[in-house]
Design a protein around this motif. Structure first.
Motif, PDB file in Angstrom:
ATOM      1  N   ALA A   1     124.941  59.155  28.477  1.00 14.57           N
ATOM      2  CA  ALA A   1     123.515  59.008  28.773  1.00 14.57           C
ATOM      3  C   ALA A   1     123.297  58.692  30.245  1.00 14.57           C
ATOM      4  O   ALA A   1     122.359  59.207  30.872  1.00 14.57           O
TER       5      ALA A   1
ATOM      6  N   GLY B   1     120.998  61.341  31.770  1.00  9.25           N
ATOM      7  CA  GLY B   1     119.620  60.889  31.644  1.00  9.25           C
ATOM      8  C   GLY B   1     118.833  61.037  32.933  1.00  9.25           C
ATOM      9  O   GLY B   1     119.354  60.858  34.033  1.00  9.25           O
TER      10      GLY B   1
ATOM     11  N   TRP C   1     114.096  59.510  30.397  1.00  8.75           N
ATOM     12  CA  TRP C   1     114.994  58.598  29.663  1.00  8.75           C
ATOM     13  C   TRP C   1     114.891  57.185  30.223  1.00  8.75           C
ATOM     14  O   TRP C   1     114.822  56.213  29.455  1.00  8.75           O
TER      15      TRP C   1
ATOM     16  N   ALA D   1     119.895  59.776  25.736  1.00 14.73           N
ATOM     17  CA  ALA D   1     120.093  60.912  26.643  1.00 14.73           C
ATOM     18  C   ALA D   1     121.521  61.437  26.645  1.00 14.73           C
ATOM     19  O   ALA D   1     121.859  62.277  27.483  1.00 14.73           O
TER      20      ALA D   1
END
Length: 238
Positions: free
Chosen positions: A95, A99, A103, A143
């Motif tokens: 993530a 991201g 996010w 994410a």
């Protein structure tokens, strides 16, 4: 979707809630006729719901002898904890790599909602707080870009939160945990993977230690199936 599938989904959700909240105790026999009456559902969707819960690890099928709620043990808590740490920190790293602004906004909003919602002192299981807490953790890894990985994390949260609720309900009090949510967010959004992973790992492990400590101190031997002397328990009850 036909009516029987809809009923199966509804009863699955209700059964899962009762298992995760401790209303249906670990290892307890699930008597089908009684469940049909309790949940006001016929046998076919009930069996389908139980089969799905078996796939989630919340129910165990004993061959031709029927179904039981999954057992709970200190060894299983250790297994859930270590697996969650490995899987969730992997998702967190992905993530942080993938991201973007949206996010980051989602993470900040989830943390803000959780921070503003103090856990109720009048409720041992505060469903509203539990929902926000789950939302916070899932926002951190949202994410990662891997839906199956997120599904695995969701399942691990189910099992982990089950132990939280069992410990709280059995001990009649909440664990005493340091708040590290803000620090995890800080280093996650700074893309400092080393610190973010270390803090998330510490947060999960400390929570697990607290659950085990509550269950041990309150003598939950009849609630948990097995407590193997010195194995796993000493690591999680400091």
């Amino acid at each position: 979707m036909d009516e029987s599938q809809t009923f199966a989904q509804l009863v699955q959700a209700r059964l899962a809630d009762d298992i995760l909240n401790g209303s249906l105790e670990p290892g307890s026999k699930l008597k089908l006729q009684a469940l049909c009456e309790t949940y006001e559902v016929s046998m076919s969707p009930l069996r389908e719901a139980l089969a799905r819960l078996t796939g989630r690890g919340l129910v165990f099928q004993e061959g031709q002898r029927g179904f039981r709620v999954a057992e709970a043990s200190f060894d299983d808590l250790r297994d859930v904890t270590e697996t969650r740490i490995h899987i969730e920190t992997t998702a967190l790293c992905l993530a942080m790599e993938r991201g973007g602004d949206e996010w980051e906004a989602t993470v900040l909003a989830a943390h803000h909602r959780l921070a503003r919602r103090l856990r109720s002192k009048d409720l041992l299981v505060d469903a509203a707080w539990e929902t926000l807490h789950r939302g916070y953790h899932m926002a951190l890894i949202e994410a990662c870009g891997l839906p199956r990985l997120l599904d695995i994390c969701t399942g691990l949260h189910d099992h982990f939160d089950r132990y939280r609720r069992l410990a709280v309900l059995h001990a009649n009090r909440h664990p005493k945990l340091r708040s590290s949510h803000a620090a995890i967010v800080k280093f996650t959004l700074a893309r400092d993977a080393e610190r973010a992973v270390a803090l998330l790992t510490e947060h999960i492990q400390e929570s697990s230690d607290q659950f085990a400590g509550l269950l041990k101190s309150e003598g939950a031997s009849k609630l948990l199936k097995t407590v193997e002397s010195g194995r796993g328990l000493s690591r999680m009850s400091a």
